[in-house]
Design an enzyme around this catalytic site. Structure first.
Site, PDB file in Angstrom:
ATOM      1  N   ARG B  40     -68.557   3.063 -23.862  1.00 15.05           N
ATOM      2  CA  ARG B  40     -67.444   3.820 -23.218  1.00 15.05           C
ATOM      3  C   ARG B  40     -67.529   2.885 -21.940  1.00 15.05           C
ATOM      4  NH1 ARG B  40     -66.395   7.280 -18.968  1.00 15.05           N
ATOM      5  NH2 ARG B  40     -64.278   7.999 -18.936  1.00 15.05           N
ATOM      6  N   SER B 109     -64.710  15.522 -27.550  1.00 13.28           N
ATOM      7  CA  SER B 109     -64.906  16.212 -26.423  1.00 13.28           C
ATOM      8  C   SER B 109     -64.364  17.443 -26.223  1.00 13.28           C
ATOM      9  CB  SER B 109     -64.473  15.506 -25.074  1.00 13.28           C
ATOM     10  OG  SER B 109     -65.197  14.267 -25.370  1.00 13.28           O
ATOM     11  N   LYS B 138     -67.758  10.754 -14.394  1.00 13.04           N
ATOM     12  CA  LYS B 138     -66.399  10.718 -14.979  1.00 13.04           C
ATOM     13  C   LYS B 138     -65.424  10.926 -14.032  1.00 13.04           C
ATOM     14  CE  LYS B 138     -63.946  11.126 -19.204  1.00 13.04           C
ATOM     15  NZ  LYS B 138     -63.518  12.436 -20.031  1.00 13.04           N
TER      16      LYS B 138
END
Lengths: 211, 211
Positions: B40, B109, B138
C-alpha cells in the site's frame, strides 16, 4: 478503433460540477462536436469512476466517439472502455498492451525529449504532447514546451498527436498549423460558461486552421 | 491460495524509508514470521508500485507468503500478484472477481455494520475489519470500532478476519482472543526501530493468545 483526435475532451467531473453535471455536459458536447473523450478524475475513488463511466460509455458509443480512461487500466477493463491514456509514471505501455484487447487505444503523455525517445512511445497509438502552453489545470504539470519547440517535435513524430496544455482559441490555430491532429482541452470546455458554444467555436477554429 | 492471515503486514514503502529499504525490510520480516504481505503506497505512482512488486514478489514466493496489492487491480494483473485488497470505494468485488483468475485472493475492508451487510462481503476471501482501535497511520480512516463491537461482529462473521487499526502488543491478544484469524499492522513493523524483533514479538503474542 482509430480515434479522431480533432477535439479531444479531458473530462474532469469535479470541474463540471459533479456526477450529474458531467453526464449532462458530455451529452451536450458530444452533440456539439467533441471527437474523443477521456475521463480524468484525480480526486475521485475508483467506484465513482466506474459508475460515471457506465453512464458515459453508452453516450459515447451512440455518438461513435471513443471513450478513454486516464491512468487506471483496471477501470478501463471493468467498463470495457475504448482505451487508456497513460502518463510517464503510470504502468508501462508494454504492460497495458498485454492486459488490454489489441483493438483498444493506448495514448501516452509526452512532455520532454527524453519521453519522446522512450520505448513506450513506439507502442502508443497517439501521443498527447504538452503542456504546449502554461496551464493552471494540472497542478503537477511539467514546464511548458512552447510553440517553437512543439513545431520542431512535430517534424520528427510519425504518430497522431494531440496537443494539450493552455490551449484556448488563439493557440488552437497555431498547434493545428504546426501539424497536430487535434487539441485536448479540460477547462476550455468543462469550465466554460457555455460548454456547447465553446465546443462549436473550437471545432470551427480547428476546421479553419486546417484549410 | 488460502492466506495465513496471522501476521499480515501492510507494507508502506515510504514509512519503511523508500524503495530499497522496503525490499530489505520485507526479506527480513518474511524470515521473522510475517504470513501475508499487502503493498500500500498511496503517495506513489503506479510505475513504482510495479517496480517494487517485481522485487518483492519473488521474495514472497520463496517464503510461501501471499503478496497482495491494495486497491489497484491493474498492478496486481501486471505483476501477477496473489490478489488484491479492496476498500469500500474501490472497484466492486464482483468486478475484481471477473478480472482476476479464480485462484486469486480478494480481501475487503469493513468499517461499519452497513459494510458488513453488503453484497461485496460475500465475495471476499477474507475481511479486513477496522480500525478496531484509533490509528494515526491512515489519514482518512473511519471512526474506531472498539473492542466490544469487534467481539460482537466476530460472532456473526463466517469468513476469515484480520483485525487492523491501532494494533500494538496489548491489542494483539485481545483481537485474537475475540476470534480474529490474525492482525494487520503497518507502523508496528514498518516504523519499528527493530522490525525483525517487532515481528517476532507480535508472532509470539499471537501464538500465546491462541493457546
Amino acid at each position: 478503433m482509430k480515434p479522431d483526435l480533432s477535439l479531444y475532451l479531458v473530462l474532469d467531473p469535479v470541474m463540471c460540477g459533479g456526477f450529474e453535471a458531467a453526464v449532462s455536459l458530455t451529452q451536450r458536447v458530444l452533440d456539439a462536436g467533441v471527437t474523443t473523450i477521456q475521463l480524468r478524475a484525480p480526486q475521485w475513488k475508483k467506484r465513482d469512476w466506474l459508475r460515471l463511466s457506465q453512464q458515459l460509455l453508452p453516450l459515447c458509443r451512440d455518438a461513435g466517439v471513443p471513450y478513454l480512461i486516464n491512468d487506471h487500466l483496471d477501470i478501463a477493463l471493468a467498463c470495457d472502455a475504448d482505451g487508456v491514456h497513460l502518463g510517464q509514471s503510470d504502468l508501462p505501455l508494454q504492460v497495458a498492451r498485454r492486459l488490454l484487447d489489441p483493438d483498444k487505444i493506448l495514448g501516452l503523455s509526452v512532455s520532454n525529449l527524453q519521453h519522446l525517445q522512450s520505448d513506450d512511445c513506439a507502442l502508443a497509438d497517439y501521443l498527447g504532447i504538452g503542456p504546449v502552453f502554461p496551464t493552471g489545470t494540472k497542478q503537477d504539470a511539467d514546464p511548458a514546451i512552447g510553440l517553437v519547440q512543439f513545431c520542431d517535435w512535430m517534424t520528427r513524430i510519425r504518430q497522431p498527436v494531440v496537443a494539450i496544455g493552455g490551449i484556448g482559441h488563439l493557440e488552437t490555430a497555431d498547434v493545428i498549423r504546426a501539424g497536430a491532429d487535434g487539441i485536448a482541452v479540460v477547462s476550455a470546455i468543462c469550465a466554460a460558461s457555455d460548454p456547447v458554444q465553446a465546443t462549436r467555436t473550437l471545432g470551427q477554429l480547428i476546421q479553419e486552421a486546417r484549410q
